[in-house]
Design an enzyme around this catalytic site. Sequence first.
Site, PDB file in Angstrom:
ATOM      1  N   TYR A   1      43.116  50.836  40.318  1.00  0.00           N
ATOM      2  CA  TYR A   1      43.794  49.601  40.750  1.00  0.00           C
ATOM      3  C   TYR A   1      45.271  49.899  41.055  1.00  0.00           C
ATOM      4  O   TYR A   1      45.777  49.537  42.133  1.00  0.00           O
ATOM      5  CB  TYR A   1      43.636  48.559  39.641  1.00  0.00           C
ATOM      6  CG  TYR A   1      44.540  47.362  39.730  1.00  0.00           C
ATOM      7  CD1 TYR A   1      44.418  46.439  40.768  1.00  0.00           C
ATOM      8  CD2 TYR A   1      45.518  47.136  38.754  1.00  0.00           C
ATOM      9  CE1 TYR A   1      45.253  45.319  40.822  1.00  0.00           C
ATOM     10  CE2 TYR A   1      46.344  46.023  38.808  1.00  0.00           C
ATOM     11  CZ  TYR A   1      46.213  45.122  39.846  1.00  0.00           C
ATOM     12  OH  TYR A   1      47.037  44.026  39.913  1.00  0.00           O
TER      13      TYR A   1
ATOM     14  N   SER B   1      51.933  37.591  34.686  1.00  0.00           N
ATOM     15  CA  SER B   1      52.258  36.215  35.064  1.00  0.00           C
ATOM     16  C   SER B   1      51.115  35.301  34.656  1.00  0.00           C
ATOM     17  O   SER B   1      50.080  35.218  35.332  1.00  0.00           O
ATOM     18  CB  SER B   1      52.542  36.122  36.564  1.00  0.00           C
ATOM     19  OG  SER B   1      53.197  34.905  36.852  1.00  0.00           O
TER      20      SER B   1
ATOM     21  N   ASP C   1      40.842  32.795  50.920  1.00  0.00           N
ATOM     22  CA  ASP C   1      40.206  33.448  49.766  1.00  0.00           C
ATOM     23  C   ASP C   1      38.719  33.557  50.079  1.00  0.00           C
ATOM     24  O   ASP C   1      38.238  32.958  51.044  1.00  0.00           O
ATOM     25  CB  ASP C   1      40.425  32.627  48.469  1.00  0.00           C
ATOM     26  CG  ASP C   1      40.385  33.505  47.221  1.00  0.00           C
ATOM     27  OD1 ASP C   1      39.349  34.136  46.982  1.00  0.00           O
ATOM     28  OD2 ASP C   1      41.393  33.565  46.506  1.00  0.00           O
TER      29      ASP C   1
HETATM   30  P1  NAI Z   1      43.100  36.740  40.702  1.00  0.00           P
HETATM   31  O1  NAI Z   1      42.056  37.783  40.493  1.00  0.00           O
HETATM   32  O2  NAI Z   1      43.014  35.491  39.897  1.00  0.00           O
HETATM   33  O3  NAI Z   1      43.170  36.345  42.253  1.00  0.00           O
HETATM   34  C1  NAI Z   1      42.863  37.225  43.289  1.00  0.00           C
HETATM   35  C2  NAI Z   1      42.111  36.454  44.346  1.00  0.00           C
HETATM   36  O4  NAI Z   1      41.761  37.388  45.388  1.00  0.00           O
HETATM   37  C3  NAI Z   1      40.812  35.827  43.831  1.00  0.00           C
HETATM   38  O5  NAI Z   1      40.809  34.420  44.043  1.00  0.00           O
HETATM   39  C4  NAI Z   1      39.726  36.527  44.617  1.00  0.00           C
HETATM   40  O6  NAI Z   1      38.643  35.664  45.001  1.00  0.00           O
HETATM   41  C5  NAI Z   1      40.481  37.040  45.846  1.00  0.00           C
HETATM   42  N1  NAI Z   1      39.789  38.215  46.404  1.00  0.00           N
HETATM   43  C6  NAI Z   1      39.269  39.261  45.707  1.00  0.00           C
HETATM   44  N2  NAI Z   1      38.649  40.111  46.541  1.00  0.00           N
HETATM   45  C7  NAI Z   1      38.781  39.591  47.795  1.00  0.00           C
HETATM   46  C8  NAI Z   1      38.348  40.009  49.074  1.00  0.00           C
HETATM   47  N3  NAI Z   1      37.648  41.138  49.228  1.00  0.00           N
HETATM   48  N4  NAI Z   1      38.661  39.240  50.136  1.00  0.00           N
HETATM   49  C9  NAI Z   1      39.370  38.091  49.982  1.00  0.00           C
HETATM   50  N5  NAI Z   1      39.799  37.636  48.791  1.00  0.00           N
HETATM   51  C10 NAI Z   1      39.512  38.382  47.700  1.00  0.00           C
HETATM   52  O7  NAI Z   1      44.516  37.471  40.455  1.00  0.00           O
HETATM   53  P2  NAI Z   1      45.942  36.807  40.153  1.00  0.00           P
HETATM   54  O8  NAI Z   1      46.219  36.963  38.715  1.00  0.00           O
HETATM   55  O9  NAI Z   1      46.050  35.479  40.782  1.00  0.00           O
HETATM   56  O10 NAI Z   1      46.888  37.847  40.917  1.00  0.00           O
HETATM   57  C11 NAI Z   1      47.259  37.643  42.268  1.00  0.00           C
HETATM   58  C12 NAI Z   1      47.799  38.955  42.820  1.00  0.00           C
HETATM   59  O11 NAI Z   1      48.899  39.383  42.025  1.00  0.00           O
HETATM   60  C13 NAI Z   1      46.781  40.083  42.802  1.00  0.00           C
HETATM   61  O12 NAI Z   1      46.971  40.872  43.963  1.00  0.00           O
HETATM   62  C14 NAI Z   1      47.140  40.879  41.568  1.00  0.00           C
HETATM   63  O13 NAI Z   1      46.781  42.244  41.713  1.00  0.00           O
HETATM   64  C15 NAI Z   1      48.644  40.686  41.516  1.00  0.00           C
HETATM   65  N6  NAI Z   1      49.156  40.768  40.170  1.00  0.00           N
HETATM   66  C16 NAI Z   1      48.958  39.742  39.268  1.00  0.00           C
HETATM   67  C17 NAI Z   1      49.479  39.826  37.990  1.00  0.00           C
HETATM   68  C18 NAI Z   1      49.348  38.713  37.000  1.00  0.00           C
HETATM   69  O14 NAI Z   1      49.910  38.839  35.915  1.00  0.00           O
HETATM   70  N7  NAI Z   1      48.660  37.609  37.289  1.00  0.00           N
HETATM   71  C19 NAI Z   1      50.210  41.034  37.552  1.00  0.00           C
HETATM   72  C20 NAI Z   1      50.365  42.052  38.578  1.00  0.00           C
HETATM   73  C21 NAI Z   1      49.860  41.904  39.824  1.00  0.00           C
HETATM   74  C1  15L Z   2      47.979  43.055  36.564  1.00  0.00           C
HETATM   75  O1  15L Z   2      48.211  43.758  37.526  1.00  0.00           O
HETATM   76  C2  15L Z   2      46.826  42.108  36.553  1.00  0.00           C
HETATM   77  O2  15L Z   2      46.592  41.543  37.820  1.00  0.00           O
HETATM   78  C3  15L Z   2      46.976  41.002  35.522  1.00  0.00           C
HETATM   79  O3  15L Z   2      45.705  40.383  35.337  1.00  0.00           O
HETATM   80  C4  15L Z   2      47.518  41.528  34.201  1.00  0.00           C
HETATM   81  O4  15L Z   2      46.588  42.394  33.631  1.00  0.00           O
HETATM   82  C5  15L Z   2      48.831  42.246  34.443  1.00  0.00           C
HETATM   83  O5  15L Z   2      48.721  43.238  35.436  1.00  0.00           O
HETATM   84  C6  15L Z   2      49.402  42.918  33.191  1.00  0.00           C
HETATM   85  O6  15L Z   2      49.692  44.101  33.233  1.00  0.00           O
HETATM   86  O7  15L Z   2      49.583  42.224  32.185  1.00  0.00           O
END
Ligand code: NAI
Ligand code: 15L
Length: 266
Positions: free
Chosen positions: A136, A166, A34
């Site tokens: 996005y 999630s 990260d």
């Molecule tokens: P988050 O934003 O908490 O974690 C993403 C991580 O990626 C962060 O720790 C950030 O420091 C790192 N990051 C960002 N830019 C970077 C870069 N240029 N180089 C290296 N690291 C970088 O997101 P979350 O919620 O943990 O989601 C994880 C993955 O799942 C993401 O790809 C997100 O798009 C996807 N996702 C998450 C959802 C959710 O409900 N949590 C829903 C749909 C998709």
């Molecule tokens: C995503 O893709 C995002 O990473 C998360 O933060 C939520 O916004 C999720 O979708 C959602 O649609 O609830």
Amino acid sequence: LRFPRLLLTGAAGGLGKVLRPRLKAYCDQLRLSDISDLGEAGEGEELAPVRLEDRAAMLQLLEGVSAVVHLGGVSVEAPFDPILQANIVGAYNLYEAARKQGVKRIVLASSNHVMGFHRQDQVLDVNSPARPDGLYGVSKAFAEDLSRFYFDRYGIETACLRIGSSFPEPRDRRMLNTFLSYDDLERLVMACLSAPVVGHSIVYGVSDNLRTWCDNRGAAHLGYRPQDSSEPYRAAIEARQPTIDLSDPAALYQGGAFVRTGPFEG
Ligand code: NAI
Ligand code: 15L
């Protein structure tokens, strides 16, 4: 099932923190990457602070890796430049590194926002056309297409997880449909890491919710069996949010409020 070394990108993020202790059970070494603080390395952990847009560092990051769980990147709607770097250039760097290092399987965090401009009265399957709801979502659609190309051309298998919402619990009425519990997230990721044949797969990352906008039958070969549901949270959410405003695009489209986020320029 035990891997010599798994790589988890985005390991300091919301889902990365959830999967970090859980993936440890399935590998000898867990490499955590990260740009945010990863804390101290625990037993069997390797810390690798790498920017996804740094091609040379990404090549090193994938050395000696059995499989990747790729969560890193911009995770919400945002201006184009950070999305371009982290999600588009970053995805390319990941796949090029996988090709050069001989890594054969990637579990890719895609998003429901690849499909966010489909309406909430439509049920989508794994072959439904993409309809991203913002930059996005477009970047995630790019990563899905890129991974398909790397499978067709180089045989690198990818499971694209179109994750819904999630979080510890669903936060609003929409998330009653899109909720993915953390335990089901682990089940989904482990199904994709352990399935004998993944090929190039799309799968919707949702729990076994009462109402759903997605049909995962085309991903049955992955063996993902959700065991949780958003139903226990319904009463509290409906009490908090008793009515739905159907003139609000966020209530009509699957992407919710993402469909009316931005523009960021001009
Ligand atoms: P988050 O934003 O908490 O974690 C993403 C991580 O990626 C962060 O720790 C950030 O420091 C790192 N990051 C960002 N830019 C970077 C870069 N240029 N180089 C290296 N690291 C970088 O997101 P979350 O919620 O943990 O989601 C994880 C993955 O799942 C993401 O790809 C997100 O798009 C996807 N996702 C998450 C959802 C959710 O409900 N949590 C829903 C749909 C998709
Ligand atoms: C995503 O893709 C995002 O990473 C998360 O933060 C939520 O916004 C999720 O979708 C959602 O649609 O609830």
